[in-house]
Scaffold this motif. Structure first.
Motif, mmCIF file in Angstrom:
data_model
loop_
_atom_site.group_PDB
_atom_site.id
_atom_site.type_symbol
_atom_site.label_atom_id
_atom_site.label_comp_id
_atom_site.label_asym_id
_atom_site.label_seq_id
_atom_site.Cartn_x
_atom_site.Cartn_y
_atom_site.Cartn_z
ATOM 1 N N PHE A 263 65.143 34.274 2.112
ATOM 2 C CA PHE A 263 65.299 34.205 3.761
ATOM 3 C C PHE A 263 65.388 35.783 4.679
ATOM 4 O O PHE A 263 67.162 36.519 4.233
ATOM 5 C CB PHE A 263 66.511 32.235 3.631
ATOM 6 C CG PHE A 263 66.172 31.562 3.514
ATOM 7 C CD1 PHE A 263 64.767 31.372 3.824
ATOM 8 C CD2 PHE A 263 66.762 31.802 2.426
ATOM 9 C CE1 PHE A 263 64.713 30.127 3.563
ATOM 10 C CE2 PHE A 263 66.213 30.505 1.569
ATOM 11 C CZ PHE A 263 65.485 29.713 2.644
ATOM 12 N N LEU A 264 64.844 35.737 5.758
ATOM 13 C CA LEU A 264 65.306 36.936 6.320
ATOM 14 C C LEU A 264 66.547 37.066 6.850
ATOM 15 O O LEU A 264 66.745 36.251 7.951
ATOM 16 C CB LEU A 264 64.320 37.549 7.040
ATOM 17 C CG LEU A 264 64.171 38.355 8.346
ATOM 18 C CD1 LEU A 264 63.579 39.811 7.160
ATOM 19 C CD2 LEU A 264 63.156 38.488 8.875
ATOM 20 N N HIS A 269 71.522 38.055 17.723
ATOM 21 C CA HIS A 269 70.585 38.362 18.661
ATOM 22 C C HIS A 269 69.048 38.441 17.659
ATOM 23 O O HIS A 269 68.411 38.130 18.298
ATOM 24 C CB HIS A 269 70.787 39.798 19.167
ATOM 25 C CG HIS A 269 71.960 40.110 19.691
ATOM 26 N ND1 HIS A 269 72.468 39.983 20.898
ATOM 27 C CD2 HIS A 269 73.592 40.497 19.547
ATOM 28 C CE1 HIS A 269 73.143 40.387 21.102
ATOM 29 N NE2 HIS A 269 73.976 40.569 21.058
ATOM 30 N N LEU A 270 69.015 37.584 16.991
ATOM 31 C CA LEU A 270 67.975 36.708 16.241
ATOM 32 C C LEU A 270 67.623 38.417 15.888
ATOM 33 O O LEU A 270 65.766 38.870 15.776
ATOM 34 C CB LEU A 270 67.390 35.888 17.161
ATOM 35 C CG LEU A 270 67.526 34.682 16.783
ATOM 36 C CD1 LEU A 270 66.769 34.251 18.360
ATOM 37 C CD2 LEU A 270 68.297 34.063 16.152
ATOM 38 N N ARG A 271 67.939 39.272 15.436
ATOM 39 C CA ARG A 271 67.743 40.652 14.960
ATOM 40 C C ARG A 271 67.812 41.041 13.419
ATOM 41 O O ARG A 271 68.803 40.508 12.887
ATOM 42 C CB ARG A 271 67.819 42.101 15.617
ATOM 43 C CG ARG A 271 66.874 43.072 15.992
ATOM 44 C CD ARG A 271 67.526 43.680 17.362
ATOM 45 N NE ARG A 271 66.496 43.906 18.273
ATOM 46 C CZ ARG A 271 66.539 44.660 19.284
ATOM 47 N NH1 ARG A 271 67.813 44.705 19.621
ATOM 48 N NH2 ARG A 271 65.401 45.723 20.052
ATOM 49 N N SER A 272 67.461 42.214 13.273
ATOM 50 C CA SER A 272 67.168 42.162 11.394
ATOM 51 C C SER A 272 68.623 43.157 11.879
ATOM 52 O O SER A 272 68.209 44.139 12.266
ATOM 53 C CB SER A 272 65.933 43.100 10.960
ATOM 54 O OG SER A 272 66.194 43.171 9.404
ATOM 55 N N PRO A 273 69.592 43.329 11.021
ATOM 56 C CA PRO A 273 70.702 44.746 10.227
ATOM 57 C C PRO A 273 69.826 45.496 10.306
ATOM 58 O O PRO A 273 70.574 46.747 11.019
ATOM 59 C CB PRO A 273 71.495 43.683 9.950
ATOM 60 C CG PRO A 273 71.011 42.938 9.489
ATOM 61 C CD PRO A 273 70.080 42.489 9.331
ATOM 62 N N PHE A 279 62.317 40.631 14.192
ATOM 63 C CA PHE A 279 63.007 39.663 15.255
ATOM 64 C C PHE A 279 62.725 38.677 13.224
ATOM 65 O O PHE A 279 61.687 38.103 13.301
ATOM 66 C CB PHE A 279 62.859 39.129 16.528
ATOM 67 C CG PHE A 279 63.343 40.576 17.021
ATOM 68 C CD1 PHE A 279 64.708 40.226 17.990
ATOM 69 C CD2 PHE A 279 63.171 41.428 17.911
ATOM 70 C CE1 PHE A 279 65.061 41.138 19.174
ATOM 71 C CE2 PHE A 279 63.549 42.440 18.778
ATOM 72 C CZ PHE A 279 64.502 41.989 19.175
ATOM 73 N N GLY A 280 63.515 37.572 13.822
ATOM 74 C CA GLY A 280 62.787 35.935 13.687
ATOM 75 C C GLY A 280 63.898 35.035 13.962
ATOM 76 O O GLY A 280 64.694 35.242 14.764
#
Length: 712
Positions: A263-264, A269-273, A279-280
């Motif tokens: 899972f992503l 902030h619903l953002r990929s680090p 986002f996701g």
């Protein structure tokens, strides 16, 4: 005049899940100027999973579960790509789709959901069906419900979802008068994720429906008639449903982005680090700051935060954190119109709880059924008299609905401009000319389309098919093409991408027909327009409008209805499935039909802007004959007649109807004879005995000796 806002950013939403559906709705009410929004989804609809048990139980029709993404995308002014993402390259900022197409992005958001597929369980792919995604499962369930006799159903997975499916299935079979043995199979205990009070009520519901529980067992394989356990026990199953856990899309982990169990990973902030452009939300992501179980409520609650943060990233503003609630009201269906409600460890059940669940579900779906009506743009201050009235009318159609009617063109067509040359034969009424070079003869034609959709590639494919229509109609072999492309105002770095989309899509059509694309011209303008000048080689005398003979059969190679469907789609009144069928028809070449028709056709044309009636009237006029058409035999695109019955018309329809004197009844089917077609089929007059030799052609009428056009 105020210039159009240039496009400077590309925002791509992967998946039409609950979160993205709500983001699209918010975007439609308040878009960010200068951004092209793209939605990628495998189908034209997205099912609302909260109503799945009710559908299985027979409380809701299949279509009641669907969010129409075609309609929603039009509301949001987003282009919809009906395709499946299969890879993401964060370094290149490119998404690769199952069709082979590549989509570039500046910002990317994931909401692709999960699956209940069990690829490692032997036999499941052949003999089982996953509860998610819904598409295949719903089709299988409809087939099962249409059958009769006793049935054994096994559900793999004893969580809430599996038990809901079991009770719904048992209820539906009983309501159909069928004997059903329903089993739930789990390697541990069932319903361990719910509090004791709710578990007790759900277990009672399973018992009331006669559902058999197989707990603490391991499955070895799935057969056509049974689920086989590791100890050799066979649990009878005519339908095996997978509902065990949440399986992520495998390609996400292969992207190189941080993932947790596939899972992503996203932050508060619903953002990929690892990548601020990604986002996701929804079931496909792992909330690293506050892990939560997979539940639709979190997807819905995340939507306003994701919408805000995408906007903030585009505008250079501050984002907001997503703080998922620790507890929420859980409503679980008990098969019939009863449900269990649980919150804070307390549980109640009964009909009132089902009514509450139904009201919550319907309220959610109403957000997409009843989209806010957006006001038409106002006339600029100080505009000339008449501007406000013109802007208050319906938005002009795209495709051939944007063209001039035959009445407006009559005087121009009757007096060709330019010099007279013996080696150029302009045939009155035809949209192509024959060029003679010694013993060789060549056909040349040109055509273009005003963008009818927000996807340049889709418009380009239809424009290529449309331009080839005149070549096919004259019995020529397509040879070469020159492009004329007007792009809307976009940032310089995006111009090449957009032009690549257009030429790659058109190139696929032309390559399949053996046509060389030899160049063209491009420019910027206020909106997308794609056209092509095409040539074709003649190996026999050109087929024209002249030559139809009394007794000839009239055949049509494509269904009618593109004009009304495109008009309805622009007004957000067409169903997504109907729009997709329309797009498919417009982008399907007529080369095979043309090659079969060329040796036998006495007269032929392609059906485009003037509609079937207008183009047939041209054949009759040029040939000195009449025609009778049997309306019931004319093929129509799905949904076209229903839309016509609602009074929906292309902006060119009225002029087409006024231009053609025809005896036709006042019915919606007859109205479609005047519907302008984009990349329509071929209409030909051929010997009656040749009808069965033309692939895909439908006989719709007969050429008569008495002049006049009659629709019966």
């Amino acid at each position: 005049m105020t210039p159009a806002t240039p496009i400077v950013k590309e925002l791509v939403l992967l998946g039409g899940g609950h979160t993205h559906a709500l983001v699209l709705r918010k975007w439609g009410m308040k878009p960010v100027p200068g951004v092209r929004l793209t939605l990628v989804n495998p189908g034209p609809t997205a099912p609302y999973s909260g109503m799945l048990p009710g559908h299985l139980a027979g409380h809701y029709a299949r279509e009641a579960l669907d969010i129409d993404l075609v309609r929603l995308a039009r509301f949001a002014e987003a282009r919809l790509l009906v395709d499946r993402a299969v890879a993401v390259d964060p370094a290149a900022k490119v998404v690769r789709l199952g069709s082979g197409r590549e989509v570039s992005y500046d910002l990317l958001s994931f909401d692709v959901g999960i699956t209940s597929e069990m690829p490692t369980l032997p036999g499941f792919a052949e003999h089982g069906v996953a509860a998610k995604p819904l598409g295949r499962f719903a089709g299988t369930w409809a087939r099962i419900c249409a059958e009769s006799g006793p049935i054994a159903i096994a559900i793999i997975g004893g969580g809430v979802a599996g038990c809901e499916v079991a009770m719904a299935a048992a209820h539906r079979m009983r309501s159909l008068g069928r004997e059903a043995r329903v089993s739930v199979i789990d390697r541990g205990e069932v319903l361990t994720s719910v509090v004791p009070a709710a578990r007790q009520r759900l277990l009672q519901g399973l018992s009331d429906h006669g559902v058999s529980l197989k707990e603490g067992v391991e499955i070895a394989s799935v057969a056509s008639d049974a689920v086989v356990l590791t100890d050799g026990t066979r649990i009878a199953s005519d339908l095996t449903i997978g509902a065990a856990g949440a399986t992520p899309q495998g390609w996400i982990a292969e992207s190189g982005l941080p993932c947790k169990d596939g899972f992503l990973v996203v932050d508060a902030h619903l953002r990929s680090p690892a990548d601020p452009a990604i986002f996701g939300a929804g079931d496909c992501v792992h909330l690293s700051h506050d892990p939560r179980p997979k539940a639709g409520v979190y997807a819905v609650r995340a939507a306003p935060i994701l919408a805000h943060n995408l906007r903030a990233a585009l505008l250079g503003q501050r984002s907001k954190p997503f703080r998922p609630q620790k507890d929420f009201l859980k409503l679980v269906s008990l098969g019939g119109k009863r449900a269990v409600a649980e919150k804070r460890g307390l549980a109640v059940s009964g009909g009132l709880m089902w009514q509450l669940k139904n009201r919550i579900d319907q309220t959610f779906m109403d957000k997409f059924r009843e989209l806010p009506e957006m006001p038409l743009p106002k006339a600029p201050k100080g505009a000339a008299l008449g501007v406000a009235e013109e802007m208050a009318g319906p938005v002009p159609c795209g495709g051939c609905g944007a063209k001039l009617a035959s009445g407006a063109l009559q005087s121009v067509l009757a007096q060709p401009a330019g010099a007279s040359r013996p080696d150029v034969e302009a045939v009155p009424g035809d949209d192509a000319a024959v060029l003679r070079m010694g013993e060789a003869a060549q056909v040349i034609s040109t055509d273009h389309l005003r963008g009818f959709a927000l996807d340049p590639a889709l418009v380009a494919r239809a424009a290529a098919v449309h331009a080839l229509g005149d070549i096919w109609a004259m019995g020529a072999t397509p040879q070469a093409a020159l492009a004329q492309v007007i792009l809307p105002r976009v940032e310089a770095r995006l111009q090449g991408r957009w032009l690549d989309e257009v030429m790659a899509a058109a190139g696929e059509i032309f390559a399949a027909e053996g046509v060389a694309v030899v160049g063209g011209h491009s420019s910027g303008g206020s909106e997308l327009t794609v056209g092509f000048t095409v040539t074709g080689l003649l190996e026999r005398p050109a087929i024209t409008l002249r030559g139809a003979r009394p007794g000839d059969a009239l055949v049509l190679t494509k269904p009618l209805g593109t004009g009304v469907i495109l008009a309805a789609e622009m007004q957000m009144k067409a169903e997504g499935a109907a729009v997709l069928a329309c797009w498919q028809s417009m982008t399907t070449p007529s080369g095979a039909a043309a090659r079969a028709l060329a040796p036998v056709a006495h007269a032929m044309t392609d059906v485009t802007g003037f509609g079937l009636a207008g183009h047939l009237a041209n054949i009759c006029s040029a040939s000195g004959v009449g025609a009778e058409v049997t309306l019931a035999d004319v093929p129509l695109l799905p949904g076209a007649e229903a839309l016509a019955a609602q009074g929906i018309r292309s902006s060119l329809w009225a002029q087409n109807r006024a231009s053609v004197p025809a005896d036709a009844p006042a019915t919606s089917r007859a109205d479609l004879m005047f519907d302008p077609q984009t990349a329509g089929g071929l209409l030909a007059a051929i010997p009656a005995e040749a009808v069965g030799t033309i692939p895909g052609a439908t006989r719709i009428g007969t050429v008569t000796e008495t002049p006049g056009l009659i629709f019966r």
